[in-house]
Design an enzyme around this catalytic site. Structure first.
Site, PDB file in Angstrom:
ATOM      1  N   HIS A 268      -6.780  -0.583  -5.607  1.00 19.21           N
ATOM      2  CA  HIS A 268      -6.532  -1.888  -4.976  1.00 19.21           C
ATOM      3  C   HIS A 268      -7.250  -3.008  -5.740  1.00 19.21           C
ATOM      4  O   HIS A 268      -8.023  -3.788  -5.162  1.00 19.21           O
ATOM      5  CB  HIS A 268      -6.988  -1.877  -3.508  1.00 19.21           C
ATOM      6  CG  HIS A 268      -6.231  -2.869  -2.667  1.00 19.21           C
ATOM      7  ND1 HIS A 268      -5.892  -2.630  -1.348  1.00 19.21           N
ATOM      8  CD2 HIS A 268      -5.747  -4.105  -2.953  1.00 19.21           C
ATOM      9  CE1 HIS A 268      -5.252  -3.682  -0.853  1.00 19.21           C
ATOM     10  NE2 HIS A 268      -5.145  -4.581  -1.821  1.00 19.21           N
TER      11      HIS A 268
ATOM     12  N   ARG B  25       1.438  -3.307  -0.245  1.00 17.40           N
ATOM     13  CA  ARG B  25       0.566  -2.648   0.720  1.00 17.40           C
ATOM     14  C   ARG B  25       0.918  -1.165   0.780  1.00 17.40           C
ATOM     15  O   ARG B  25       2.071  -0.774   0.552  1.00 17.40           O
ATOM     16  CB  ARG B  25       0.718  -3.259   2.119  1.00 17.40           C
ATOM     17  CG  ARG B  25       0.098  -4.635   2.259  1.00 17.40           C
ATOM     18  CD  ARG B  25      -1.421  -4.553   2.293  1.00 17.40           C
ATOM     19  NE  ARG B  25      -2.038  -5.858   2.428  1.00 17.40           N
ATOM     20  CZ  ARG B  25      -2.382  -6.635   1.426  1.00 17.40           C
ATOM     21  NH1 ARG B  25      -2.137  -6.248   0.175  1.00 17.40           N
ATOM     22  NH2 ARG B  25      -2.966  -7.800   1.630  1.00 17.40           N
TER      23      ARG B  25
END
Length: 308
Positions: free
Chosen positions: A271, A223
């Site tokens: 991502h 993350r």
């Protein structure tokens, strides 16, 4: 039993088709056309509304559309609502592919050769053997363990670190904060696959980078909140880190004026390391609906006290 799907229109359609094929009688509703909110018992989403329980007072289960759940932990869900993450072989396979690609790119010095190509320079570099390049993975859950097993096959000395003890064939496993420094000292390429919790937020920091060997590389597909961005830039500028491959950022999409875009020591991907495929993951979701009805524990049930 009514399930609301809250995601993009294209993905909502894919989820509806996949779920309907396996559970034709399931009452599926697509956000924002949820009908009677009091009838909604299940929600599938990646970004939950902040007023989740006020909006759906009879909610019983929330499905994260991916493996991560940190975005749900601030909602203060009651104990009567189960929080479940996706555990799907296809998602794992995609993450392993990305981790292998990024590791081999750093090992085979792809960033340096890209710079040479841009300079029209033919500069062969001395190539270390895989047995001399030590890999370390932060996080030994399903994804981290699968990646280490695959990287071990290339001949890399592999190690993993997590909060609790694990055992993986061919991998040196470290557990607990007291072992983190030793794990970092022996790691030439560091890969972060940790869940984002209060404990792990900011773990990719100046202190962590300083504990890595000179010239180490960093890969973050956990993350964005794991990374202290200013510390990464400082470690790259100082030459202590050789390169970073980042699939996640603190703000996504990354702002157009962010220094990561043009930094020669950073490779960015948007991502995409791993993404849930509805056709593959629908089986787990339907199985969990049946488990809930039978009073059984769902697959991928999140321990909200631990954050994963």
């Amino acid at each position: 039993m009514s399930l609301v799907i809250r995601t993009s229109s294209a993905r909502s359609a894919a989820w509806r088709a996949a779920l309907s094929a396996q559970a034709p009688d399931l009452d599926i509703r697509i956000w924002p056309d949820v009908g009677d909110p009091a009838a909604v018992t299940h929600l599938l989403t990646w970004k939950p509304p902040s007023d989740l329980m006020a909006r759906f007072p009879n909610l019983r289960m929330v499905f994260s559309e991916g493996a991560g759940v940190d975005q749900f932990l601030s909602l203060d869900l009651p104990d009567s609502v189960s929080l479940v993450r996706i555990v799907d072989p296809a998602l794992t396979d995609m993450m392993v592919e990305y981790g292998v690609w990024a590791t081999l790119a750093l090992h085979r010095q792809a960033p340096a050769y890209r710079r040479s190509q841009a300079a029209h320079a033919w500069r062969p570099l001395t190539q270390p053997l895989a047995r001399d390049r030590r890999i370390g993975v932060l996080g030994l859950g399903v994804l981290g363990a699968a990646l280490l097993r695959r990287l071990h096959l290339f001949g890399f000395p592999c190690a993993g670190w997590s909060r609790s003890a694990h055992a993986i064939d061919g991998v040196t496993c470290f557990a607990g904060h007291d072992t983190l420094a030793a794990f970092l000292h022996r790691t030439d390429i560091l890969i972060c696959l940790l869940p984002l919790t209060d404990e792990t937020r900011g773990i990719l920091s100046a202190r962590t980078f300083a504990a890595l060997p000179q010239g180490a590389g960093v890969i973050n597909c956990g993350r964005g909140g794991h990374m202290v961005e200013a510390d990464l830039l400082a470690a790259l500028e100082a030459g202590h880190l050789s390169h970073a491959i980042l699939d996640v950022a603190g703000q996504e999409p990354l702002p157009a004026d962010h220094p990561f875009w043009d930094h020669p020591g950073i490779t960015l991907t948007p991502h995409v390391a791993s993404d849930t495929t509805p056709a593959s993951a629908a089986h787990q979701l339907v199985d969990n609906l049946r488990r809930l009805q039978a009073g059984q524990t769902p697959i991928g049930l999140v321990d909200r006290g631990r954050g994963y």
